[in-house]
Design a protein around this motif. Structure first.
Motif, PDB file in Angstrom:
ATOM      1  N   GLY A 223       0.824  -1.205   0.000  1.00 19.38           N
ATOM      2  CA  GLY A 223       0.000   0.000   0.000  1.00 19.38           C
ATOM      3  C   GLY A 223       0.852   1.246   0.000  1.00 19.38           C
ATOM      4  N   ASN A 250     -14.087  -1.114  -3.403  1.00 18.78           N
ATOM      5  CA  ASN A 250     -13.897   0.274  -3.837  1.00 18.78           C
ATOM      6  C   ASN A 250     -12.665   0.431  -4.730  1.00 18.78           C
ATOM      7  OD1 ASN A 250     -16.142   1.079  -2.402  1.00 18.78           O
ATOM      8  ND2 ASN A 250     -15.003   1.754  -0.603  1.00 18.78           N
ATOM      9  N   TRP A 252      -9.965  -1.365  -4.551  1.00 20.56           N
ATOM     10  CA  TRP A 252      -8.765  -1.855  -3.888  1.00 20.56           C
ATOM     11  C   TRP A 252      -8.808  -3.368  -3.740  1.00 20.56           C
ATOM     12  CZ3 TRP A 252      -5.364   1.847  -3.922  1.00 20.56           C
ATOM     13  CH2 TRP A 252      -5.801   3.175  -3.836  1.00 20.56           C
ATOM     14  N   ARG A 338     -10.991  -4.648   2.999  1.00 19.58           N
ATOM     15  CA  ARG A 338     -12.130  -3.719   2.983  1.00 19.58           C
ATOM     16  C   ARG A 338     -11.975  -2.623   4.035  1.00 19.58           C
ATOM     17  NH1 ARG A 338     -13.816  -8.903   2.705  1.00 19.58           N
ATOM     18  NH2 ARG A 338     -14.644  -9.573   0.697  1.00 19.58           N
ATOM     19  N   TRP A 340      -8.143  -1.235   4.590  1.00 16.18           N
ATOM     20  CA  TRP A 340      -6.945  -0.578   4.077  1.00 16.18           C
ATOM     21  C   TRP A 340      -6.957  -0.616   2.555  1.00 16.18           C
ATOM     22  CZ3 TRP A 340      -2.252  -2.575   7.434  1.00 16.18           C
ATOM     23  CH2 TRP A 340      -2.392  -2.066   8.746  1.00 16.18           C
ATOM     24  N   CYS A 341      -6.260   0.339   1.970  1.00 13.02           N
ATOM     25  CA  CYS A 341      -6.201   0.444   0.505  1.00 13.02           C
ATOM     26  C   CYS A 341      -5.044  -0.405  -0.038  1.00 13.02           C
ATOM     27  CB  CYS A 341      -6.060   1.898   0.084  1.00 13.02           C
ATOM     28  SG  CYS A 341      -7.450   2.932   0.570  1.00 13.02           S
ATOM     29  N   TRP A 342      -5.253  -1.725  -0.009  1.00 12.24           N
ATOM     30  CA  TRP A 342      -4.256  -2.645  -0.543  1.00 12.24           C
ATOM     31  C   TRP A 342      -4.323  -2.638  -2.079  1.00 12.24           C
ATOM     32  CZ3 TRP A 342      -0.724  -4.758   2.566  1.00 12.24           C
ATOM     33  CH2 TRP A 342      -1.028  -5.002   3.915  1.00 12.24           C
ATOM     34  N   GLU A 343      -3.204  -2.957  -2.698  1.00 10.81           N
ATOM     35  CA  GLU A 343      -3.177  -3.130  -4.149  1.00 10.81           C
ATOM     36  C   GLU A 343      -2.124  -4.167  -4.524  1.00 10.81           C
ATOM     37  OE1 GLU A 343      -1.588   0.199  -6.390  1.00 10.81           O
ATOM     38  OE2 GLU A 343      -0.805   1.073  -4.539  1.00 10.81           O
TER      39      GLU A 343
END
Length: 363
Positions: A223, A250, A252, A338, A340-343
């Motif tokens: 992230g 969202n 992510w 759902r 943290w904005c993981w990628e």
């Protein structure tokens, strides 16, 4: 007359009464010393003798055998010869790439070899002439009809005399096939070795590129909080975590991971919290207010037995914002999914990767 290496010759006369050679015997020129006018010939009988052309020995170019009259057979034979030239060019390109890499990003090269490998890979991907022109390329002194061409064809096709019976167009075609195979294989091998050198794991992880990671696939996740600026000014991640993509939220990524990977995520969060604490202290925040400020900015992760506890009460100003995440039936965890904005990230953009990486055929 100058005799070329590989040229077929026939014996006209020899002054050596002890040799078993007779007029009409044929052989292949290995070397012609014009200064002393001595021609070294590998005779078809198995002997290798030097002919002294100024001392009574005489040879002449051998007559090229007439065509067989079998166009299909000739075409098939030429196709086989080209395949052998292509294979020989590929083998030579592979070897050249191995040597080139040793002198470019090998163990004996100083500096950051991972950085150098990444630059080479980027140049190959972008078609950068400065990088492509520096890769190993086949070259020979002279054109396709020189002695180098004969030697390459003789070694590849096992035919020491065929080169001099070929048309110029055929020689050019054979050398083009050799050069193309050399260049293609050399570039592919350099890229392969650079992938290994650039990898944070010492393995080729190109199959885990985010473009190839779909639902159910294994990938490397990180992230923005782990992002740093690399030596080239590019975005890099201090750490990436191996997991299986199970959903999107969202836009992510949501992924599941093993217990060791989940523990590494918790440990990395501790590191970030400690780092933030030091920064606040340097800013003059009182000691008795540090815990509150850190909790207000970063979630507190911990394990309670097999259960992952995510405490975000201070962060969200919600007294009930504490989650307990148990492992699933396979013992896997969804850490801050759902939330943290993981990628999915490029493994080569990571300085360190935690987790077991699959082989290319298992990804």
């Amino acid at each position: 007359m100058r005799y070329q290496p590989g040229q077929r010759v026939a014996l006209v006369h020899t002054s050596d009464s002890h040799t078993r050679l007779r007029a009409g015997d044929t052989g292949t020129v290995r070397r012609h010393d014009q200064r002393q006018n001595i021609v070294e010939v590998a005779w078809d009988s198995g002997s290798t003798l030097s002919m002294c052309l100024d001392d009574g020995d005489r040879i002449a170019p051998a007559t090229t055998p007439p065509p067989t009259g079998d166009p299909v057979g000739e075409a098939t034979g030429w196709a086989v010869a080209l395949r052998r030239m292509r294979a020989a060019g590929a083998e030579a390109g592979h070897t050249a790439a191995e040597w080139w890499v040793q002198d470019t990003i090998g163990a004996r090269v100083g500096g950051d070899t991972r950085l150098a490998a990444r630059r080479i890979l980027a140049g190959i991907h972008d078609g950068d002439p400065a990088v492509l022109d520096a890769l190993p390329h086949f070259s020979s002194a002279g054109d396709s009809v020189d002695a180098a061409g004969w030697e390459l064809f003789a070694d590849a096709a096992g035919d020491v005399s065929g080169w001099f019976g070929m048309r110029i167009q055929q020689r050019d075609e054979a050398m083009t096939v050799y050069r193309d195979a050399f260049a293609t294989t050399a570039e592919e091998r350099v890229a392969e070795l650079c992938h290994l050198a650039a990898s944070p794991t010492g393995r080729d992880v190109s199959h885990l590129h985010p473009d190839r990671v779909h639902l159910g696939d294994v990938g490397v996740f990180s992230g923005e909080w782990a992002m740093v600026v690399g030596p080239d000014g590019d975005d890099r991640f201090e750490i990436g975590f191996v997991g299986t993509l199970i959903d999107h939220w969202n836009g992510w990524a949501v992924f599941s991971c093993t217990r060791p990977v989940a523990e590494a995520i918790v440990a990395d969060q501790y590191r970030l919290r400690d780092q933030h604490r030091r920064s606040l202290r340097e800013q003059g925040v009182p000691e008795d207010d540090l815990d509150r400020r850190v909790d207000a900015d970063l979630a507190d992760l911990s394990f309670d037995g097999d259960v992952l506890v995510a405490d975000q009460r201070a962060l969200s100003d919600d007294p009930e914002a504490i989650d307990r995440v148990a492992p699933d039936g396979d013992g896997r965890y969804v850490v801050m999914g759902r939330s943290w904005c993981w990628e999915a990230v490029d493994p080569y953009a990571c300085d360190r990767i935690v987790g077991d990486l699959p082989d290319p055929n298992q990804a």
